[in-house]
Enzyme design. Structure first.
Site, PDB file in Angstrom:
ATOM      1  N   LYS A 133       0.834  -1.214   0.000  1.00  0.00           N
ATOM      2  CA  LYS A 133       0.000   0.000   0.000  1.00  0.00           C
ATOM      3  C   LYS A 133       0.867   1.261   0.000  1.00  0.00           C
ATOM      4  O   LYS A 133       0.512   2.267  -0.615  1.00  0.00           O
ATOM      5  CB  LYS A 133      -0.930   0.014   1.221  1.00  0.00           C
ATOM      6  CG  LYS A 133      -1.837  -1.207   1.316  1.00  0.00           C
ATOM      7  CD  LYS A 133      -2.647  -1.466   0.067  1.00  0.00           C
ATOM      8  CE  LYS A 133      -2.882  -2.945  -0.159  1.00  0.00           C
ATOM      9  NZ  LYS A 133      -3.279  -3.290  -1.517  1.00  0.00           N
ATOM     10  N   GLU A 190      -2.826   7.742   7.948  1.00  0.00           N
ATOM     11  CA  GLU A 190      -3.660   8.517   7.025  1.00  0.00           C
ATOM     12  C   GLU A 190      -4.649   9.332   7.843  1.00  0.00           C
ATOM     13  O   GLU A 190      -5.103   8.877   8.894  1.00  0.00           O
ATOM     14  CB  GLU A 190      -4.463   7.579   6.101  1.00  0.00           C
ATOM     15  CG  GLU A 190      -3.761   7.224   4.817  1.00  0.00           C
ATOM     16  CD  GLU A 190      -4.617   6.343   3.911  1.00  0.00           C
ATOM     17  OE1 GLU A 190      -5.848   6.341   4.053  1.00  0.00           O
ATOM     18  OE2 GLU A 190      -4.025   5.648   3.068  1.00  0.00           O
ATOM     19  N   HIS A 220     -16.065  -5.271   6.011  1.00  0.00           N
ATOM     20  CA  HIS A 220     -15.173  -5.290   4.845  1.00  0.00           C
ATOM     21  C   HIS A 220     -15.545  -6.357   3.825  1.00  0.00           C
ATOM     22  O   HIS A 220     -14.776  -6.670   2.924  1.00  0.00           O
ATOM     23  CB  HIS A 220     -13.706  -5.433   5.273  1.00  0.00           C
ATOM     24  CG  HIS A 220     -13.281  -4.342   6.204  1.00  0.00           C
ATOM     25  ND1 HIS A 220     -13.248  -3.021   5.818  1.00  0.00           N
ATOM     26  CD2 HIS A 220     -12.917  -4.360   7.512  1.00  0.00           C
ATOM     27  CE1 HIS A 220     -12.860  -2.280   6.847  1.00  0.00           C
ATOM     28  NE2 HIS A 220     -12.668  -3.062   7.885  1.00  0.00           N
ATOM     29  N   ARG A 222      -6.816  -7.736 -10.066  1.00  0.00           N
ATOM     30  CA  ARG A 222      -7.514  -8.968 -10.479  1.00  0.00           C
ATOM     31  C   ARG A 222      -8.860  -8.609 -11.079  1.00  0.00           C
ATOM     32  O   ARG A 222      -9.315  -7.464 -10.981  1.00  0.00           O
ATOM     33  CB  ARG A 222      -7.757  -9.845  -9.243  1.00  0.00           C
ATOM     34  CG  ARG A 222      -8.656  -9.145  -8.227  1.00  0.00           C
ATOM     35  CD  ARG A 222      -9.119 -10.032  -7.099  1.00  0.00           C
ATOM     36  NE  ARG A 222     -10.117  -9.359  -6.276  1.00  0.00           N
ATOM     37  CZ  ARG A 222      -9.851  -8.515  -5.295  1.00  0.00           C
ATOM     38  NH1 ARG A 222      -8.593  -8.225  -5.003  1.00  0.00           N
ATOM     39  NH2 ARG A 222     -10.818  -7.946  -4.612  1.00  0.00           N
TER      40      ARG A 222
HETATM   41  C1  MV4 Z   1     -10.030   4.506   5.036  1.00  0.00           C
HETATM   42  C2  MV4 Z   1     -11.270   4.924   5.573  1.00  0.00           C
HETATM   43  C3  MV4 Z   1     -11.361   6.225   6.010  1.00  0.00           C
HETATM   44  N1  MV4 Z   1     -10.306   7.071   5.899  1.00  0.00           N
HETATM   45  N2  MV4 Z   1      -9.008   5.387   4.937  1.00  0.00           N
HETATM   46  C4  MV4 Z   1     -11.104  -0.131   4.796  1.00  0.00           C
HETATM   47  C5  MV4 Z   1     -10.402  -1.249   4.136  1.00  0.00           C
HETATM   48  C6  MV4 Z   1      -9.191  -0.685   3.513  1.00  0.00           C
HETATM   49  N3  MV4 Z   1      -9.056  -1.194   2.178  1.00  0.00           N
HETATM   50  C7  MV4 Z   1      -9.356   0.798   3.553  1.00  0.00           C
HETATM   51  N4  MV4 Z   1     -10.507   1.079   4.355  1.00  0.00           N
HETATM   52  C8  MV4 Z   1     -10.819   2.345   4.732  1.00  0.00           C
HETATM   53  N5  MV4 Z   1      -9.831   3.260   4.611  1.00  0.00           N
HETATM   54  C9  MV4 Z   1      -9.165   6.625   5.381  1.00  0.00           C
HETATM   55  N6  MV4 Z   1      -8.125   7.460   5.302  1.00  0.00           N
HETATM   56  C10 MV4 Z   1     -12.298   4.006   5.643  1.00  0.00           C
HETATM   57  C11 MV4 Z   1     -12.089   2.708   5.215  1.00  0.00           C
HETATM   58  C12 MV4 Z   1     -13.216   1.830   5.316  1.00  0.00           C
HETATM   59  C13 MV4 Z   1     -13.780   1.261   4.166  1.00  0.00           C
HETATM   60  C14 MV4 Z   1     -13.278   1.490   2.893  1.00  0.00           C
HETATM   61  C15 MV4 Z   1     -13.846   0.918   1.787  1.00  0.00           C
HETATM   62  C16 MV4 Z   1     -14.962   0.095   1.933  1.00  0.00           C
HETATM   63  C17 MV4 Z   1     -15.473  -0.144   3.167  1.00  0.00           C
HETATM   64  C18 MV4 Z   1     -14.894   0.420   4.307  1.00  0.00           C
HETATM   65  C19 MV4 Z   1     -15.439   0.168   5.558  1.00  0.00           C
HETATM   66  C20 MV4 Z   1     -14.872   0.724   6.661  1.00  0.00           C
HETATM   67  C21 MV4 Z   1     -13.750   1.542   6.552  1.00  0.00           C
END
Ligand code: MV4
Length: 504
Positions: free
Chosen positions: A116, A199, A234, A291
């Protein structure tokens, strides 16, 4: 074009890949575990190779065994599907080393996006908008110092991460030290890599991703977005396209950023650029999935493009068969993931035999099923039975069609999330197109089905007919008895599916 392709997967995606190959005149080789000897993908492929015991670690994750099967059966390429080996750069490299084509991106592009922090560095160089963060050092002292200038709340993330593992929301400065420690521990356990970064935390974002596709001649296009905000822990549940939150200008800007992101890592084949969109409609790069994704059919529904066929073409060295200007969005598509799980009991998987699955059929309704009548929901594998995809002229039309399709999807023998999905799509917040990534936890925290979707009479009838079918095979006195019941092509088996009226 390839003459023969090995499908390194199981379930609905293996079936979907085999079908695309068949339509292109490509022969297929399935691989299967001991638990999948009777599975649909094993039966549909031209050839099938047993690769080991049920546990994925001893079968679907054994890259060398799978490559060996591909070589022995005379395949030119391997399609990994999603999950299992699909994002394993070492596997992609080993496929290439064996003289075969990996149907997906290069190992180099997979590695560039797999970490990442490496992905964020590449995206910064490419000028793709990103959540403000700090990743210059991974030492606790530096992270603590950087946190002050970033501000709170902030998010601690694993460099090797994805999928929310090793992630910690930190609201106050005094909580940061503990969060760093526990995030490191979780990241070490999950990825064998304890590096973390920071972040700024976005409250209640929307999750919008762009499908991209690149060929080996330098062409990169996007195929518009998918909104995936409706998820639980998730795990995505419902996806739709177009996203209700994008304006035409925002869509154009995000599409351009997605193409830029893919170009920055010389991306080839199908991939997805994930973004978060905040309340003010700013968008930020989150990560790239290297993918074909579970939810790809909704993109196919609105663009009319078969993504798997396009993957096969570009993997074989042909140019993309469409230009950016030729790709348009038409109508609205929604996907619901049908899981064999019990929403009334912590969404625990509901394992066992599917006595009957009657899937909805109609114009604009597509069901990509891996588990149907007679199949077994097993603890070894994902309990996703099928993907239900609908297409409509507009969002209201698609929503109505999805409600109809869910009401006419009958599954007997295992418990499913169908009543839950129906409640979610009928919720006023989702209907208004306002669901954020927090929607399910906010509105469905202790949801219980209002009715039992399966009347006892139906279960008894299904169990009896299952029993009688088994006896008929032994008796072998009628045409239906002559063919084995496990044969998915047995027309007698298809003919006796029945429909049940449902009350709400
Ligand atoms: C975040 C966020 C809020 N702010 N980054 C969750 C999984 C990972 N791939 C990244 N995720 C998140 N990153 C910042 N800076 C909130 C999430 C997040 C989320 C993102 C996409 C789909 C569902 C989610 C559910 C909870 C939190």
């Amino acid at each position: 074009m390839f003459e023969k392709v090995l499908i390194a997967n199981r379930g609905e995606i293996a079936v979907r890949l085999i079908r695309a190959c068949q339509e292109m005149g490509i022969r297929t080789v399935a691989v299967y575990s001991e638990a999948d000897a009777q599975a649909l993908h094993t039966a549909l492929a031209d050839e099938a190779v047993l690769i080991g015991p049920p546990a994925p670690g001893q079968s679907y994750l054994r890259g060398n065994t799978i490559i060996q099967a591909a070589v022995e059966r005379g395949c030119q390429a391997i399609h990994p599907g999603y999950g299992f080996l699909s994002e394993n750069a070492d596997f992609a490299a080993a496929v290439r080393k064996a003289g075969l084509v990996f149907i997906g991106p290069t190992p180099e592009a997979m590695r560039a996006m797999g970490s990442k922090t490496a992905a964020r560095a590449a995206m910064r160089t490419a000028g793709v908008p990103m959540v403000p963060g700090y990743q210059e050092s991974t030492a606790d002292a530096d992270l603590l110092a950087a946190a002050d200038s970033l501000g709170f709340p902030l998010l601690v993330k694993a460099a090797a991460g994805g999928g929310g593992k090793g992630m910690r929301i930190v609201a106050r400065p005094q909580d940061l030290a503990d969060a760093l420690q526990s995030a490191r521990r979780e990241a070490q356990n999950a990825f064998g890599d304890d590096r973390i970064y920071l972040e700024k935390y976005l409250a209640e974002p929307r999750h919008v991703e762009f499908q991209v596709m690149g060929d080996q001649h330098g062409n990169v296009v996007h195929l518009f977005e998918r909104e995936c905000s409706v998820q639980r822990r998730h795990q995505k549940i419902i996806e739709e396209t177009p996203s209700p939150v994008l304006t035409p200008a925002l869509r154009a800007a995000m599409g351009a950023a997605a193409v830029q992101a893919a170009r920055a890592v010389n991306y080839t084949n199908a991939g997805t650029i994930e973004f978060l969109v905040d309340r003010e409609r700013n968008f930020y790069f989150l990560e790239m999935n290297t993918r074909l994704q579970v939810e790809h059919p909704i993109t196919e529904a609105v663009t009319g493009i078969d993504l798997v066929k396009a993957q096969l073409l570009v993997a074989a060295g042909e140019p993309l068969p469409f230009s950016q200007a030729q790709i348009t969005q038409r109508g609205h598509a929604i996907e619901c993931r049908i899981y064999a799980e019990d929403p009334a009991n912590h969404f625990l998987p509901s394992i066992g035999k599917v006595l009957r699955a009657v899937e909805p059929v109609g114009p604009g309704v597509r069901v990509d099923a891996g588990i149907s009548t007679g199949a077994e929901v097993m603890l070894h594998y994902d309990p996703m039975m099928a993907k239900l995809i609908v297409w409509g002229q507009n969002r209201a039309d698609a929503l109505g069609k999805m409600a109809w399709a869910l009401e006419h999807y009958i599954v007997l023998g295992v418990t499913t999330n169908i009543p839950f999905l129906l409640a979610v799509i009928q919720h006023p917040v989702f209907q208004a197109g306002e669901a954020t990534t927090h929607f399910v936890e906010e509105h469905f925290a202790d949801w219980q089905p209002a009715y039992d979707p399966v009347p006892d009479e139906a279960l008894i009838a299904a169990a009896l007919s299952d029993l009688l079918e088994g006896q008929a095979v032994v008796g072998a006195s009628s045409p239906s008895a002559a063919a084995p019941t496990g044969d998915p092509f047995n027309p007698w088996r298809q003919a006796d599916h029945f429909r049940l009226g449902r009350s709400r």
